[in-house]
Design a protein around this motif. Structure first.
Motif, PDB file in Angstrom:
ATOM      1  N   UNK A  94      -5.020   1.781  -5.245  1.00  0.00           N
ATOM      2  CA  UNK A  94      -5.448   0.538  -5.863  1.00  0.00           C
ATOM      3  C   UNK A  94      -4.441  -0.546  -5.492  1.00  0.00           C
ATOM      4  N   UNK A  95      -4.835  -1.828  -5.520  1.00  0.00           N
ATOM      5  CA  UNK A  95      -3.892  -2.879  -5.140  1.00  0.00           C
ATOM      6  C   UNK A  95      -2.576  -2.846  -5.920  1.00  0.00           C
ATOM      7  N   UNK A  96      -2.607  -2.447  -7.185  1.00  0.00           N
ATOM      8  CA  UNK A  96      -1.370  -2.392  -7.985  1.00  0.00           C
ATOM      9  C   UNK A  96      -0.442  -1.268  -7.515  1.00  0.00           C
ATOM     10  N   UNK A  97      -0.957  -0.320  -6.766  1.00  0.00           N
ATOM     11  CA  UNK A  97      -0.148   0.793  -6.272  1.00  0.00           C
ATOM     12  C   UNK A  97       0.370   0.537  -4.854  1.00  0.00           C
ATOM     13  N   UNK A  98      -0.116  -0.492  -4.218  1.00  0.00           N
ATOM     14  CA  UNK A  98       0.222  -0.764  -2.809  1.00  0.00           C
ATOM     15  C   UNK A  98       1.592  -1.347  -2.682  1.00  0.00           C
TER      16      UNK A  98
END
Length: 50
Positions: free
Chosen positions: A46-50
């Motif tokens: 997810x973008x928050x994990x990138x």
């Protein structure tokens, strides 16, 4: 799409977002209108994990 169909679009992630894969899906009950995910190697993020 309001009729239960959807379109999956994958782009190269650059500013111009060149489409590298696209597919129409006849039916889905996926609850969101849109989602962004990242793929690095063989890991989906997810973008928050990138």
């Amino acid at each position: 799409m309001d009729d239960g169909s959807a379109r999956l679009v994958c782009d190269d992630g650059n500013d111009k977002g060149a489409v590298i894969y696209s597919e129409d899906i006849d039916f889905t009950d996926f609850p969101l209108d849109q989602i962004t995910i990242w793929v690095e190697g063989n890991v989906i993020l997810l973008p928050s994990e990138h």
